[in-house]
Structures are given as structure tokens and as C-alpha cells.
Design an enzyme around this catalytic site. Structure first.
Site, mmCIF file in Angstrom:
data_model
loop_
_atom_site.group_PDB
_atom_site.id
_atom_site.type_symbol
_atom_site.label_atom_id
_atom_site.label_comp_id
_atom_site.label_asym_id
_atom_site.label_seq_id
_atom_site.Cartn_x
_atom_site.Cartn_y
_atom_site.Cartn_z
ATOM 1 N N GLN A 97 0.839 -1.206 0.000
ATOM 2 C CA GLN A 97 0.000 0.000 0.000
ATOM 3 C C GLN A 97 0.871 1.253 0.000
ATOM 4 O O GLN A 97 0.602 2.202 -0.736
ATOM 5 C CB GLN A 97 -0.931 -0.004 1.214
ATOM 6 C CG GLN A 97 -1.995 -1.099 1.132
ATOM 7 C CD GLN A 97 -2.859 -1.183 2.370
ATOM 8 O OE1 GLN A 97 -2.598 -0.525 3.378
ATOM 9 N NE2 GLN A 97 -3.891 -2.004 2.311
ATOM 10 N N ASP A 134 -2.068 -11.494 4.526
ATOM 11 C CA ASP A 134 -3.489 -11.539 4.880
ATOM 12 C C ASP A 134 -3.955 -12.945 5.274
ATOM 13 O O ASP A 134 -5.128 -13.145 5.598
ATOM 14 C CB ASP A 134 -4.335 -11.042 3.702
ATOM 15 C CG ASP A 134 -4.150 -9.545 3.472
ATOM 16 O OD1 ASP A 134 -3.797 -8.834 4.436
ATOM 17 O OD2 ASP A 134 -4.342 -9.095 2.337
HETATM 18 C C1 S3P Z 1 -2.706 -4.706 -0.004
HETATM 19 C C2 S3P Z 1 -1.537 -4.743 0.713
HETATM 20 C C3 S3P Z 1 -1.438 -5.329 2.061
HETATM 21 C C4 S3P Z 1 -2.625 -6.239 2.379
HETATM 22 C C5 S3P Z 1 -3.927 -5.615 1.983
HETATM 23 C C6 S3P Z 1 -3.947 -5.338 0.490
HETATM 24 C C7 S3P Z 1 -2.709 -4.072 -1.330
HETATM 25 O O1 S3P Z 1 -1.416 -4.287 3.027
HETATM 26 O O2 S3P Z 1 -2.642 -6.539 3.750
HETATM 27 O O3 S3P Z 1 -5.018 -6.449 2.301
HETATM 28 O O4 S3P Z 1 -3.661 -4.269 -2.092
HETATM 29 O O5 S3P Z 1 -1.755 -3.336 -1.631
HETATM 30 P P1 S3P Z 1 -0.026 -3.575 3.478
HETATM 31 O O6 S3P Z 1 0.463 -2.768 2.344
HETATM 32 O O7 S3P Z 1 -0.400 -2.753 4.671
HETATM 33 O O8 S3P Z 1 0.896 -4.712 3.826
#
Ligand code: S3P
Length: 443
Positions: A170, A321
């Protein structure tokens, strides 16, 4: 809010299509809204999180329609063409939506307010604010850098070079999305590789993106802006993170045999399948193929006596996840399972490490845990159950414990089921068809 209860069943069987990948679906809507021309999205996840992203992109000028056959058609505004939304953007439960959009709007001369539900309003946004300030954006956040939060984007953004301190797709994606509308090269370095859907989709749309592997397993991603994105047909693979619940349900419920079709098998997402295989799971990858630029397979899962394993910390980004459902597999296994490198679980839709510990303990499973690790003492299939699980508005905690109820001696109740619709709206229907005993609890 409604509590539901999952009771022991004899077997789970059937073939089910995995719902569209949530991560890819968010990116498909955001990026096609920035393309020039018409994009068609096939297999979009129609969960609440993704629908919130669709609404946000419409509020900023894109035209997004769902056709009767389930294809989504997006007419983009072009990079630089987003318009100021007239009211605040409510992103519901979705951390991915809010974090990626904060990056996206930071390089526009717009002021955008974001809000969300109680879970989302408790999640840290400092990790997104920090890399966006140097490009010239400013922020008014609630206490502790949380939502509701206002992004004051900039019309004169500067390219940035950012070393992401936590493994987070993210954060990486937020900076890259800001970079789309920034003249010059935006560079993001991650110490551990995380899901690469943003980079892959940008490249497919014609953006100038390059990825270099770094010595220690990390990656350095460079993006030249301003980008011109060309509309595409996008095929969304099925979500391995959702398929995981059905797969573990089959592995842990005696007599079961299920096939989940069209599951995305991008290697940056498949840490759980590797771990389950190490635990002795009878998993077969069938019909492996590439669809829409991503690897997919049909996965056949049959009931398997599992054994405990140690899951190393460096595997966490590829299964971040999946720990709630891995915990259910571990509770059913013979022997102990140790999971390391779990610090990020503390800041998911709930404090997932605490929610897993509490849920397992309430159902007669012995656990031990620290700040970033968890040890589960396997029962060899003798799961007592009988407890009530607090989901804390977390869809994955809800689904994981409903799966545990399928093989537990006494029924397992979860305090509410509504959040399941954020990522897997068809979960309860599929479980019912497979033979699960999941029913509402009279209040
Ligand atoms: C996601 C990244 C992950 C994941 C989330 C989806 C994404 O989060 O846990 O459900 O789509 O980029 P983080 O970037 O906080 O690890």
C-alpha cells in the site's frame, strides 16, 4: 449487526470460482480511471471495499458503469484530469482504497477529505503521509495520524525517492500513484518484495516503470512521470486470499474435497500455499495458465492430516493476509506451529494477532504470543470450539473462525458477519452449498 454460528459438518465438497482479487480490483478501477479511452474490466470483485473505490473515482470525474454481463466499463479522465470531489470520500473498511487514493490525489491541486468506518478510522496513516509530504502535499489528520483526514494536494509536485520502512504494497503503491502526475522520476525502494500488481498494471498500460532486484531480496521501482496510460481490457484473477478460506476449510474438515477455480498464483501472494504444503496438505494445482498477465490455477484441496511447522519471518509479505486462516490450519495440525515476523498484523482491519489469540483461546486452543510472533499448539483435529469470537469489524477474522467451526466439536459463534461482504460477498453462499452448517443466532 448479526451473530452467526458455525457447527460441525461431515464434509465439504464442490467446485467454486474464486471471487475477483481485491488488490487487483482496486488498482483496475483507479488506473483505468486515469487512462485515456475506454477500459473494460472482467472479473472485478464486487465487494464493498472495491465499490467504495468505484464511487471515489466517479466522484473525481471518471465514468464507471457495470454492464448486465458483469463487465465494468470505465471511461478515464487521463493522468492530470481528476477533478475535486464535492464531498468527503467515505472508504468504508478499506485500507487499500484510502491509502492508494491518498497517494493518487497528493499530486493534484485538490483538497480531499477521507473518512471510513470505526476500523479504518483507527488505522495508521502516518506511513502514507510521511512519503507524500516531500512531494509538496500537506495533511490535516485526526489524532495519531488517523482518519478522518484531509489531503491538501499540490499543483507543483516534486518527484521523490523513498525507502519504504515497513513491507507494505500500500505504501509503495501510494507513492507510485502520486508519481503518475509528477514530472520526473519517482523511485520507491522496498527491503522485502511485496505484491507487485501496481507495477504490473502500470506497465501493461504503457507507463515507463522499471523494477530492479536489490541484493537482499528487495526491489527498486522507478516511474517516469507524468505518465500517459492507455486504456486496456483487464482480466482480474481470482483472489488467493479469499480462496484460502475455502481451501483450509477443505483441508481441516474430514472427508472434504473442494476445487477452487481461477485462483491467482502470483508468487508474491502464495506464501500460504507453500506453508500448507509443508504442513502436509493435499493441494493440487491444476490447469496452470496466464490470464490477463497474471498466473492463475485451479486448486484442488482434500482433507489432510496436517503437521505443525515454523513459518519464517521473510515469508510474511507473501501471505500477510493469510495468518488468520493459517491459524485455523495450525489449530487442526499435530504439533506446534510457530509464525514469525507478524508485526504488521497489529495494524490490519483489527489487531489481528490479538484477535487470533483471543479467538483461539475462546475455543479451547492453547497459544503463546509476543509482539510479533505466535505459537499455536495443534490439537491433531480435536478442536473443542464452543466459544464466541470478537471479530472487531475484521472480515478475515470472521471467515477464519467460521471455517474452524466446520470441524470443531462444539459450534463456534462470531459476533457479526456483515464485514465478510467487504472482500468475499459470496462466502456464506459457497460454504452453504459446500455443506457447511452456518446459521444466524437468535438475539
Ligand atoms: C494490499 C496490501 C497489504 C494487504 C492488503 C492489500 C494491497 O497491506 O494486507 O489487504 O492491495 O496493496 P499492506 O500494504 O499494509 O501490507
Amino acid at each position: 449487526m448479526s451473530a452467526i454460528k458455525s457447527s460441525q459438518t461431515t464434509q465439504l465438497t464442490g467446485t467454486f470460482g474464486a471471487p475477483g482479487d481485491k488488490s487487483v480490483s482496486h488498482r483496475a478501477l483507479m488506473l483505468s480511471a486515469l487512462c485515456i479511452g475506454e477500459s473494460r474490466i472482467i472479473g472485478l470483485l464486487e465487494g464493498e471495499d472495491v465499490l467504495a473505490t468505484a464511487a471515489a473515482m466517479r466522484a473525481m470525474g471518471a465514468t464507471i458503469d457495470r454492464q448486465d454481463d458483469g463487465t465494468w466499463v470505465v471511461h478515464g479522465v487521463g493522468v492530470g484530469g481528476l477533478s475535486q470531489p464535492t464531498s468527503s470520500l467515505d472508504m468504508g473498511n478499506s485500507g487499500t482504497a484510502v491509502r492508494l487514493l491518498m497517494g493518487l490525489v497528493a499530486s493534484y491541486p485538490m483538497t480531499v477529505e477521507f473518512t471510513g468506518d470505526a476500523s479504518l478510522c483507527s488505522r495508521p496513516m502516518g506511513r502514507i503521509i510521511d512519503p507524500l509530504r516531500p512531494i509538496g502535499a500537506d495533511f490535516d489528520a485526526s489524532e495519531g495520524n488517523t482518519l478522518p483526514l484531509i489531503v491538501h494536494g499540490t499543483g507543483t509536485p516534486l518527484p521523490t525517492e523513498y525507502d519504504v520502512p515497513v513491507p507494505s504494497a500500500q505504501v509503495k503503491s501510494a507513492v507510485l500513484l502520486a508519481g503518475l502526475n509528477i514530472p520526473g522520476t519517482t523511485i520507491v525502494t522496498e527491503r522485502e518484495a511485496t505484491r507487485d500488481h501496481t507495477e504490473n498494471m502500470l506497465r501493461a498500460m504503457g507507463a515507463d516503470v522499471s523494477v530492479i532486484q536489490t541484493d537482499n531480496g528487495g526491489r527498486r521501482v522507478s516511474l517516469k512521470g507524468p505518465a500517459e496510460l492507455i486504456a486496456q481490457d483487464i482480466v482480474v484473477p481470482g483472489d488467493p486470499s479469499s480462496a484460502a478460506f475455502l481451501i483450509v476449510a477443505a483441508l481441516t474438515t474430514p472427508g472434504s474435497d473442494m476445487t477452487i477455480t481461477n485462483v491467482g498464483t502470483n508468487p508474491l501472494r502464495t506464501g500460504l500455499f507453500l506453508t500448507l504444503t509443508e504442513m502436509g496438505a493435499d493441494l493440487t494445482m491444476l490447469n496452470e495458465r496466464i490470464e490477463g498477465g497474471e498466473p492463475v490455477a485451479d486448486i484442488k484441496a482434500s482433507y489432510s492430516p496436517l503437521k505443525g511447522v515454523t513459518v519464517p519471518a521473510d515469508r510474511a509479505p507473501s501471505m500477510i493476509d493469510e495468518y488468520p486462516i493459517l491459524a485455523i490450519a495450525a489449530a487442526a495440525a499435530v504439533g506446534d506451529t510457530v509464525m514469525e515476523g507478524l508485526a504488521e498484523l497489529r495494524v490490519k482491519e483489527s489487531d489481528r494477532l490479538a484477535a487470533i489469540v483471543d479467538g483461539l483461546s475462546a475455543n479451547g486452543i492453547s497459544v503463546d504470543s509476543g509482539d510479533d510472533w505466535l505459537k499455536i499448539i495443534g490439537t491433531g483435529g480435536n478442536i473443542p470450539g464452543g466459544g464466541t469470537v470478537a471479530t472487531h469489524l475484521d472480515h478475515r477474522i470472521a471467515m477464519a473462525f467460521l471455517v474452524m467451526g466446520c470441524s470443531a466439536k462444539s459450534p463456534i459463534t462470531i459476533d457479526e458477519d456483515e464485514m465478510i461482504a467487504t472482500s468475499f460477498p459470496t462466502f456464506l453462499g459457497m460454504m452453504d452449498q459446500a455443506g457447511a452448517n452456518i446459521a444466524g443466532v437468535a438475539s
